[in-house]
Design a protein around this motif. Structure first.
Motif, PDB file in Angstrom:
ATOM      1  N   CYS A 141      -1.632  -4.407  -5.964  1.00  0.00           N
ATOM      2  CA  CYS A 141      -3.087  -4.479  -5.796  1.00  0.00           C
ATOM      3  C   CYS A 141      -3.510  -4.403  -4.328  1.00  0.00           C
ATOM      4  O   CYS A 141      -4.684  -4.120  -4.031  1.00  0.00           O
ATOM      5  CB  CYS A 141      -3.629  -5.775  -6.411  1.00  0.00           C
ATOM      6  N   LEU A 142      -2.572  -4.663  -3.415  1.00  0.00           N
ATOM      7  CA  LEU A 142      -2.877  -4.561  -1.990  1.00  0.00           C
ATOM      8  C   LEU A 142      -2.945  -3.106  -1.519  1.00  0.00           C
ATOM      9  O   LEU A 142      -3.574  -2.806  -0.494  1.00  0.00           O
ATOM     10  CB  LEU A 142      -1.813  -5.304  -1.166  1.00  0.00           C
ATOM     11  N   LEU A 143      -2.297  -2.203  -2.244  1.00  0.00           N
ATOM     12  CA  LEU A 143      -2.182  -0.809  -1.797  1.00  0.00           C
ATOM     13  C   LEU A 143      -3.520  -0.126  -1.490  1.00  0.00           C
ATOM     14  O   LEU A 143      -3.641   0.534  -0.449  1.00  0.00           O
ATOM     15  CB  LEU A 143      -1.399   0.009  -2.828  1.00  0.00           C
ATOM     16  N   PRO A 144      -4.536  -0.216  -2.344  1.00  0.00           N
ATOM     17  CA  PRO A 144      -5.777   0.517  -2.047  1.00  0.00           C
ATOM     18  C   PRO A 144      -6.668  -0.128  -0.990  1.00  0.00           C
ATOM     19  O   PRO A 144      -7.551   0.538  -0.444  1.00  0.00           O
ATOM     20  CB  PRO A 144      -6.494   0.543  -3.403  1.00  0.00           C
ATOM     21  N   LEU A 145      -6.463  -1.401  -0.688  1.00  0.00           N
ATOM     22  CA  LEU A 145      -7.420  -2.126   0.162  1.00  0.00           C
ATOM     23  C   LEU A 145      -7.572  -1.559   1.579  1.00  0.00           C
ATOM     24  O   LEU A 145      -8.701  -1.485   2.090  1.00  0.00           O
ATOM     25  CB  LEU A 145      -7.061  -3.610   0.209  1.00  0.00           C
ATOM     26  N   PRO A 146      -6.482  -1.162   2.271  1.00  0.00           N
ATOM     27  CA  PRO A 146      -6.665  -0.613   3.626  1.00  0.00           C
ATOM     28  C   PRO A 146      -7.546   0.625   3.668  1.00  0.00           C
ATOM     29  O   PRO A 146      -8.169   0.914   4.703  1.00  0.00           O
ATOM     30  CB  PRO A 146      -5.227  -0.282   4.062  1.00  0.00           C
ATOM     31  N   PHE A 147      -7.645   1.368   2.562  1.00  0.00           N
ATOM     32  CA  PHE A 147      -8.468   2.575   2.548  1.00  0.00           C
ATOM     33  C   PHE A 147      -9.962   2.248   2.635  1.00  0.00           C
ATOM     34  O   PHE A 147     -10.772   3.116   2.972  1.00  0.00           O
ATOM     35  CB  PHE A 147      -8.178   3.400   1.290  1.00  0.00           C
ATOM     36  N   PHE A 148     -10.323   1.005   2.330  1.00  0.00           N
ATOM     37  CA  PHE A 148     -11.706   0.575   2.509  1.00  0.00           C
ATOM     38  C   PHE A 148     -12.003   0.225   3.971  1.00  0.00           C
ATOM     39  O   PHE A 148     -13.142  -0.073   4.318  1.00  0.00           O
ATOM     40  CB  PHE A 148     -12.006  -0.636   1.619  1.00  0.00           C
ATOM     41  N   LEU A 149     -10.945   0.230   4.786  1.00  0.00           N
ATOM     42  CA  LEU A 149     -11.087  -0.034   6.220  1.00  0.00           C
ATOM     43  C   LEU A 149     -10.838   1.250   7.009  1.00  0.00           C
ATOM     44  O   LEU A 149     -10.208   1.240   8.064  1.00  0.00           O
ATOM     45  CB  LEU A 149     -10.096  -1.129   6.658  1.00  0.00           C
ATOM     46  N   ALA A 150     -11.355   2.343   6.482  1.00  0.00           N
ATOM     47  CA  ALA A 150     -11.110   3.662   7.095  1.00  0.00           C
ATOM     48  C   ALA A 150     -11.586   3.729   8.539  1.00  0.00           C
ATOM     49  O   ALA A 150     -11.047   4.501   9.343  1.00  0.00           O
ATOM     50  CB  ALA A 150     -11.789   4.745   6.259  1.00  0.00           C
ATOM     51  N   GLN A 151     -12.583   2.911   8.882  1.00  0.00           N
ATOM     52  CA  GLN A 151     -13.104   2.915  10.248  1.00  0.00           C
ATOM     53  C   GLN A 151     -12.084   2.417  11.267  1.00  0.00           C
ATOM     54  O   GLN A 151     -12.262   2.605  12.468  1.00  0.00           O
ATOM     55  CB  GLN A 151     -14.373   2.062  10.321  1.00  0.00           C
ATOM     56  N   ALA A 172       0.130   2.928   8.510  1.00  0.00           N
ATOM     57  CA  ALA A 172       1.059   1.833   8.811  1.00  0.00           C
ATOM     58  C   ALA A 172       0.949   0.708   7.785  1.00  0.00           C
ATOM     59  O   ALA A 172       1.976   0.171   7.321  1.00  0.00           O
ATOM     60  CB  ALA A 172       0.795   1.299  10.212  1.00  0.00           C
ATOM     61  N   SER A 173      -0.258   0.349   7.405  1.00  0.00           N
ATOM     62  CA  SER A 173      -0.439  -0.736   6.433  1.00  0.00           C
ATOM     63  C   SER A 173       0.074  -0.333   5.053  1.00  0.00           C
ATOM     64  O   SER A 173       0.633  -1.166   4.328  1.00  0.00           O
ATOM     65  CB  SER A 173      -1.908  -1.135   6.353  1.00  0.00           C
ATOM     66  N   THR A 174      -0.094   0.929   4.702  1.00  0.00           N
ATOM     67  CA  THR A 174       0.421   1.419   3.421  1.00  0.00           C
ATOM     68  C   THR A 174       1.948   1.369   3.398  1.00  0.00           C
ATOM     69  O   THR A 174       2.547   0.958   2.394  1.00  0.00           O
ATOM     70  CB  THR A 174      -0.060   2.863   3.156  1.00  0.00           C
ATOM     71  N   ILE A 175       2.568   1.762   4.497  1.00  0.00           N
ATOM     72  CA  ILE A 175       4.034   1.703   4.594  1.00  0.00           C
ATOM     73  C   ILE A 175       4.521   0.262   4.441  1.00  0.00           C
ATOM     74  O   ILE A 175       5.487  -0.008   3.710  1.00  0.00           O
ATOM     75  CB  ILE A 175       4.527   2.294   5.933  1.00  0.00           C
ATOM     76  N   LEU A 176       3.846  -0.670   5.105  1.00  0.00           N
ATOM     77  CA  LEU A 176       4.218  -2.087   5.003  1.00  0.00           C
ATOM     78  C   LEU A 176       4.124  -2.573   3.556  1.00  0.00           C
ATOM     79  O   LEU A 176       5.007  -3.283   3.064  1.00  0.00           O
ATOM     80  CB  LEU A 176       3.310  -2.941   5.892  1.00  0.00           C
ATOM     81  N   THR A 177       3.044  -2.184   2.890  1.00  0.00           N
ATOM     82  CA  THR A 177       2.844  -2.621   1.502  1.00  0.00           C
ATOM     83  C   THR A 177       3.900  -2.028   0.578  1.00  0.00           C
ATOM     84  O   THR A 177       4.426  -2.723  -0.309  1.00  0.00           O
ATOM     85  CB  THR A 177       1.434  -2.225   1.008  1.00  0.00           C
ATOM     86  N   VAL A 178       4.219  -0.756   0.782  1.00  0.00           N
ATOM     87  CA  VAL A 178       5.236  -0.098  -0.051  1.00  0.00           C
ATOM     88  C   VAL A 178       6.602  -0.757   0.139  1.00  0.00           C
ATOM     89  O   VAL A 178       7.335  -0.987  -0.841  1.00  0.00           O
ATOM     90  CB  VAL A 178       5.311   1.415   0.275  1.00  0.00           C
ATOM     91  N   ILE A 179       6.940  -1.080   1.380  1.00  0.00           N
ATOM     92  CA  ILE A 179       8.220  -1.756   1.648  1.00  0.00           C
ATOM     93  C   ILE A 179       8.284  -3.084   0.898  1.00  0.00           C
ATOM     94  O   ILE A 179       9.280  -3.418   0.242  1.00  0.00           O
ATOM     95  CB  ILE A 179       8.417  -1.980   3.166  1.00  0.00           C
ATOM     96  N   TRP A 180       7.200  -3.854   1.002  1.00  0.00           N
ATOM     97  CA  TRP A 180       7.145  -5.156   0.328  1.00  0.00           C
ATOM     98  C   TRP A 180       7.206  -4.985  -1.189  1.00  0.00           C
ATOM     99  O   TRP A 180       7.867  -5.759  -1.890  1.00  0.00           O
ATOM    100  CB  TRP A 180       5.869  -5.887   0.740  1.00  0.00           C
ATOM    101  N   LEU A 181       6.554  -3.944  -1.689  1.00  0.00           N
ATOM    102  CA  LEU A 181       6.556  -3.675  -3.129  1.00  0.00           C
ATOM    103  C   LEU A 181       7.962  -3.326  -3.619  1.00  0.00           C
ATOM    104  O   LEU A 181       8.402  -3.800  -4.679  1.00  0.00           O
ATOM    105  CB  LEU A 181       5.591  -2.532  -3.441  1.00  0.00           C
TER     106      LEU A 181
END
Length: 307
Positions: free
Chosen positions: A239-249, A257-266
Motif C-alpha cells: 500500500c506504500l507503493l503508490p503514495l510517493p507518486f502523490f508527491l510528484a512536486q 528512489a522511494s519506489t526502489i526502497l519500497t520494493v526492496i522492503w516488499l
C-alpha cells in the motif's frame, strides 16, 4: 581512630558510574530512539511547509524552536506516561526489564509527575505556534496514552492500528506550525507514517513473541499467529507503493528512489513466507523499516534544499 579514606580516583569513578547510570535510566525512560524517530517527521513536515509556501527558514527560527521543543516534550510526556502505566507489563518483558520504572531507580510517582509536566509544557509551547499544531499534538498524545496504552493495548489486536495514529500526526504538527495542513503533502505524509507503522510494529511483535505472550499483550502474532501477520505486512507495504507518486512536486529522483526502497522492503517481507528462522527474518524486517523511514524522510528534505 583510623578512618578508611577513599582515593580520589575511586571517588571520580564512583561519580562517573552514577552519572552513567542516570543517563542510562533517562535514555530508557524517554525511549530515546523512539523519540528521535518521531522528531524527524515533525521537522520534515515543517521543512516542506516552508518549501511549498516559499517561506524562509531564517524568518521562522522562533516558530521552529517552539515546534521542535514543544512537540518533543509532548511526545516525551506521552512516553513517560506509557512507562508509568505499563510497569506491570515491563516487569515481565525482557526488552523492558531495565527501565527505571521496573528497577525502581526512579519512582513511579516521579515518572507520573514528569509525564504530566512534560505534556503540559509541550502543549503550551505549541500553542505559541498555531492552535492547529497543538490540536494535532493533542490527538497524538490522547491516542497514544488513553486509546492505545490504557485501553486497547492489552485487549485488542487493533491496538497497532490505534497506536499508529499517534505517530502519523507528527508531520501534521510540523506543517501546521507554518500553514494549515489541508494540503496533499501533509496528508500523504500522514498516510505513509500510518501504514509504515503496521509492518514495523508487527516485526517487533514477531521478534518479541514470547515476551508479549507472557505479558498477555494482544499483539496480532500472539493472538492469530505468524501466518496472518506476515500476510498483513505484505499488504501494508504494498500500500506504500503508490503514495510517493502523490508527491510528484518533489521530483523524479525522489519518486524513483522511494519506489526502489519500497520494493526492496516488499521483497524482504515476501521472503517471510519462505524463511525457516522467523526471528532472524523479523529482525531484518525491523531494520528495513527503520532505515526505510529515515531514508524516505531525509530524501524529502534533501531534494527540497534550495540550490
Amino acid at each position: 581512630m583510623n578512618k578508611e579514606v577513599t582515593p580520589p580516583s575511586q571517588e571520580m569513578e564512583s561519580h562517573a558510574g552514577k552519572n552513567g547510570s542516570i543517563l542510562r535510566d533517562l535514555k530508557e525512560l524517554f525511549k530515546a530512539v523512539v523519540l528521535l524517530l518521531n522528531i524527524l517527521p515533525v521537522f520534515t513536515g515543517y521543512w516542506l511547509a516552508l518549501y511549498f509556501t516559499n517561506a524562509s527558514f531564517n524568518d521562522h527560527w522562533g516558530i521552529f524552536l517552539l515546534t521542535i521543543i514543544g512537540s518533543t516534550m509532548v511526545m516525551a510526556g506521552a512516553l513517560l506516561l506509557n512507562n508509568w502505566y505499563d510497569v506491570d507489563i515491563d516487569t515481565v518483558m525482557a526488552r523492558t526489564k531495565n527501565r527505571p520504572t521496573v528497577t525502581g531507580s526512579i519512582s513511579l510517582k516521579t515518572v507520573l509527575y514528569m509525564g504530566i509536566a512534560f505534556s503540559v509544557i509541550g502543549f503550551i509551547l505549541l500553542l505559541f505556534t498555531t492552535i492547529e499544531a497543538a490540536i494535532y499534538a493533542f490527538i497524538g498524545w490522547f491516542t497514544y496514552v488513553i486509546l492505545y496504552t490504557m485501553w486497547s493495548k492489552r485487549k485488542y489486536t487493533l491496538n497497532t492500528v490505534i497506536g499508529s495514529i499517534s505517530g502519523a500526526v507528527t508531520p501534521l504538527i510540523g506543517w501546521a506550525a507554518i500553514e494549515p495542513a489541508y494540503h496533499i503533502v501533509p496528508i500523504i505524509l500522514f498516510l505513509i507514517l500510518f501504514i509504515w507503522q503496521m509492518p514495523h510494529t508487527f516485526a517487533i511483535a514477531i521478534k518479541k513473541y514470547d515476551e508479549y505472550k507472557a505479558a498477555k499483550v494482544a499483539m496480532l502474532p500472539v493472538v492469530y499467529g505468524f501466518g496472518i501477520t506476515k500476510r498483513q505486512m505484505v499488504v501494508y507495504i504494498a500500500c506504500l507503493l503508490p503514495l510517493p507518486f502523490f508527491l510528484a512536486q518533489l521530483g523524479t529522483v525522489f519518486i524513483v528512489a522511494s519506489t526502489i526502497l519500497t520494493v526492496i522492503w516488499l521483497v524482504v517481507s515476501i521472503g517471510g513466507f519462505f524463511t525457516k528462522d522467523d526471528w532472524k527474518w523479523a529482525q531484518v524486517m525491523f531494520l528495513c523499516s527503520v532505515n526505510y523511514l529515515a531514508l524516505l524522510f531525509l530524501m524529502m528534505i534533501i531534494v527540497t534544499i534550495p540550490n
